[in-house]
Write an enzyme that holds these catalytic residues in place. Structure first.
Site, PDB file in Angstrom:
ATOM      1  N   ASN A 126      68.003  15.464  18.568  1.00  0.00           N
ATOM      2  CA  ASN A 126      67.173  16.671  18.647  1.00  0.00           C
ATOM      3  C   ASN A 126      67.900  17.761  17.853  1.00  0.00           C
ATOM      4  O   ASN A 126      68.916  18.278  18.307  1.00  0.00           O
ATOM      5  CB  ASN A 126      67.005  17.071  20.117  1.00  0.00           C
ATOM      6  CG  ASN A 126      66.266  18.380  20.278  1.00  0.00           C
ATOM      7  OD1 ASN A 126      65.776  18.970  19.307  1.00  0.00           O
ATOM      8  ND2 ASN A 126      66.156  18.850  21.513  1.00  0.00           N
ATOM      9  N   TRP A 127      67.374  18.063  16.686  1.00  0.00           N
ATOM     10  CA  TRP A 127      68.058  19.020  15.799  1.00  0.00           C
ATOM     11  C   TRP A 127      67.801  20.471  16.215  1.00  0.00           C
ATOM     12  O   TRP A 127      68.356  21.388  15.620  1.00  0.00           O
ATOM     13  CB  TRP A 127      67.633  18.771  14.341  1.00  0.00           C
ATOM     14  CG  TRP A 127      68.279  17.551  13.745  1.00  0.00           C
ATOM     15  CD1 TRP A 127      69.171  16.714  14.357  1.00  0.00           C
ATOM     16  CD2 TRP A 127      68.100  17.039  12.412  1.00  0.00           C
ATOM     17  NE1 TRP A 127      69.550  15.706  13.481  1.00  0.00           N
ATOM     18  CE2 TRP A 127      68.908  15.877  12.288  1.00  0.00           C
ATOM     19  CE3 TRP A 127      67.324  17.426  11.311  1.00  0.00           C
ATOM     20  CZ2 TRP A 127      68.969  15.128  11.118  1.00  0.00           C
ATOM     21  CZ3 TRP A 127      67.387  16.677  10.143  1.00  0.00           C
ATOM     22  CH2 TRP A 127      68.196  15.553  10.049  1.00  0.00           C
ATOM     23  N   LYS A 128      66.924  20.659  17.192  1.00  0.00           N
ATOM     24  CA  LYS A 128      66.637  22.018  17.695  1.00  0.00           C
ATOM     25  C   LYS A 128      66.342  22.965  16.517  1.00  0.00           C
ATOM     26  O   LYS A 128      65.818  22.521  15.503  1.00  0.00           O
ATOM     27  CB  LYS A 128      67.782  22.502  18.597  1.00  0.00           C
ATOM     28  CG  LYS A 128      68.070  21.479  19.716  1.00  0.00           C
ATOM     29  CD  LYS A 128      68.976  21.989  20.794  1.00  0.00           C
ATOM     30  CE  LYS A 128      69.174  20.883  21.843  1.00  0.00           C
ATOM     31  NZ  LYS A 128      69.991  21.306  22.971  1.00  0.00           N
TER      32      LYS A 128
ATOM     33  N   GLU B  42      64.975  23.848  27.356  1.00  0.00           N
ATOM     34  CA  GLU B  42      65.013  25.110  26.594  1.00  0.00           C
ATOM     35  C   GLU B  42      63.617  25.704  26.423  1.00  0.00           C
ATOM     36  O   GLU B  42      63.474  26.893  26.155  1.00  0.00           O
ATOM     37  CB  GLU B  42      65.700  24.873  25.234  1.00  0.00           C
ATOM     38  CG  GLU B  42      67.204  24.692  25.422  1.00  0.00           C
ATOM     39  CD  GLU B  42      67.890  23.866  24.349  1.00  0.00           C
ATOM     40  OE1 GLU B  42      67.263  23.565  23.309  1.00  0.00           O
ATOM     41  OE2 GLU B  42      69.064  23.502  24.564  1.00  0.00           O
TER      42      GLU B  42
ATOM     43  N   GLU C  25      68.190  15.176  31.326  1.00  0.00           N
ATOM     44  CA  GLU C  25      69.068  16.165  30.711  1.00  0.00           C
ATOM     45  C   GLU C  25      69.441  17.237  31.736  1.00  0.00           C
ATOM     46  O   GLU C  25      68.697  18.208  31.912  1.00  0.00           O
ATOM     47  CB  GLU C  25      68.372  16.821  29.510  1.00  0.00           C
ATOM     48  CG  GLU C  25      68.022  15.865  28.392  1.00  0.00           C
ATOM     49  CD  GLU C  25      68.003  16.554  27.029  1.00  0.00           C
ATOM     50  OE1 GLU C  25      68.640  16.027  26.118  1.00  0.00           O
ATOM     51  OE2 GLU C  25      67.371  17.624  26.891  1.00  0.00           O
TER      52      GLU C  25
ATOM     53  N   GLY D 119      74.688  21.528  25.639  1.00  0.00           N
ATOM     54  CA  GLY D 119      75.383  22.444  24.733  1.00  0.00           C
ATOM     55  C   GLY D 119      76.624  23.075  25.330  1.00  0.00           C
ATOM     56  O   GLY D 119      77.156  24.039  24.783  1.00  0.00           O
TER      57      GLY D 119
ATOM     58  N   SER E 240      75.538  17.049  25.977  1.00  0.00           N
ATOM     59  CA  SER E 240      76.926  16.921  25.500  1.00  0.00           C
ATOM     60  C   SER E 240      77.348  15.478  25.217  1.00  0.00           C
ATOM     61  O   SER E 240      78.515  15.120  25.395  1.00  0.00           O
ATOM     62  CB  SER E 240      77.892  17.608  26.469  1.00  0.00           C
ATOM     63  OG  SER E 240      77.623  19.008  26.514  1.00  0.00           O
TER      64      SER E 240
ATOM     65  N   GLY F 132      71.871  16.395  21.042  1.00  0.00           N
ATOM     66  CA  GLY F 132      71.699  17.656  20.321  1.00  0.00           C
ATOM     67  C   GLY F 132      72.756  17.825  19.249  1.00  0.00           C
ATOM     68  O   GLY F 132      72.700  17.222  18.179  1.00  0.00           O
ATOM     69  N   GLY F 133      73.767  18.639  19.550  1.00  0.00           N
ATOM     70  CA  GLY F 133      74.795  19.001  18.575  1.00  0.00           C
ATOM     71  C   GLY F 133      75.365  17.838  17.770  1.00  0.00           C
ATOM     72  O   GLY F 133      75.504  17.933  16.543  1.00  0.00           O
TER      73      GLY F 133
HETATM   74  P1  13P Z   1      73.607  18.757  23.337  1.00  0.00           P
HETATM   75  O1  13P Z   1      73.822  17.309  22.955  1.00  0.00           O
HETATM   76  O2  13P Z   1      73.918  19.694  22.203  1.00  0.00           O
HETATM   77  O3  13P Z   1      74.267  19.102  24.615  1.00  0.00           O
HETATM   78  O4  13P Z   1      72.028  18.926  23.567  1.00  0.00           O
HETATM   79  C1  13P Z   1      71.342  18.000  24.354  1.00  0.00           C
HETATM   80  C2  13P Z   1      69.898  18.230  24.247  1.00  0.00           C
HETATM   81  O5  13P Z   1      69.389  19.234  24.721  1.00  0.00           O
HETATM   82  C3  13P Z   1      69.080  17.236  23.545  1.00  0.00           C
HETATM   83  O6  13P Z   1      67.729  17.469  23.708  1.00  0.00           O
END
Ligand code: 13P
Length: 258
Positions: free
Chosen positions: A9-11, A97, A178, A184, A220, A241-242
């Protein structure tokens, strides 16, 4: 045997040209790997470009949200049909989010009502996603306060019941566990507890689909902890995510699911 699924998920990151470049780099690293299903979810504006770059790759593209109406006077919204038209295979729905539940709060608290996703809108979006022929990735998870109050299972049960209400065909459904506090923050959920909650999530899915539905863990995930998480019997992959933003990191997370 459920096939593991790892989705990035590149957000709200990467401009279109950079998104296309990173997608191409990832495609090279993934090759024709077919023991793990792989997807990436760029921002709306990069969906078509990234889909084009990945047209001959095994990597699927997903949107980070959809609106539940297929067309009409809904300024600024993007429908499931539109993201399907842009080349998507997946749609993420109900991300914390979008529910205004942040692991790391980086907006003014007074603006939180703007992030107004509810179980009811998740349900509408799930129906629209399935009608458009997309694979839904429905996100659920508790906040830190809910966990500390011993409400984790009750919160998740309510989120799932709300999301799945009246949805008949769950054969393609993916659910992502999640925990909000792990997103994050670098505070990954302990693998035994993540496995327990993913098993609990499975128990909340109607029996006919229970063994089939894939439950991901997200929050994470990184190259150092992915193998331990993905080796748990109830965890069928990850929503990342990250660590999905850099192809050289993300490929390690993908390989950990093999
Ligand atoms: P992180 O991996 O950056 O914690 O984010 C997880 C996430 O929200 C994936 O949708």
């Amino acid at each position: 045997m459920r096939k593991k699924i790892v989705v990035g998920n590149w957000k709200m990151n990467l401009l279109s040209a950079e998104a296309a470049t990173r997608a191409a780099e990832l495609a090279k690293l993934v090759g024709f790997e077919d023991s793990v299903e792989v997807g990436i979810c760029p921002a709306f504006l990069s969906l078509a470009g990234v889909s084009l770059v990945l047209r001959e790759s095994v990597i699927g593209v997903g949107s980070q949200d959809v609106f539940w109406k297929s067309s009409g006077a809904f300024t600024g919204f993007v429908s499931a049909e539109m993201v399907r038209d842009a080349g998507c295979r997946y749609a993420v729905i109900g991300h914390s989010e979008r529910r205004g539940r942040f692991g790391k709060l980086e907006v003014e608290e007074s603006t939180l009502p703007f992030f107004g996703e509810t179980d009811e809108t998740v349900n509408l979006k799930l129906k629209a996603t399935l009608a458009a022929g997309l694979v839904p990735i429905v996100c659920v998870g508790e906040s830190l306060a809910e966990r500390e109050a011993g409400q984790t299972d009750a919160v998740i049960a309510a989120q799932i019941a709300g999301a799945l209400d009246g949805v008949e065909d769950l054969s393609t459904l993916v659910i992502a566990y999640e925990p909000v506090w792990a997103i994050g923050t670098g505070k990954v959920c302990d693998s035994t507890e993540a496995n327990r909650v993913c098993g609990f999530i499975r128990s909340q899915v109607p029996e006919a689909y229970r063994d089939h539905v894939r439950v991901q863990y997200g929050g994470s995930v990184n190259p150092g902890n992915a193998a331990e998480l993905f080796s748990q019997p109830e965890i069928d992959g990850g929503l990342v995510g990250g660590a999905s933003l850099k192809p050289e990191d993300f490929i390690q997370v993908i390989n950990a699911a093999k």
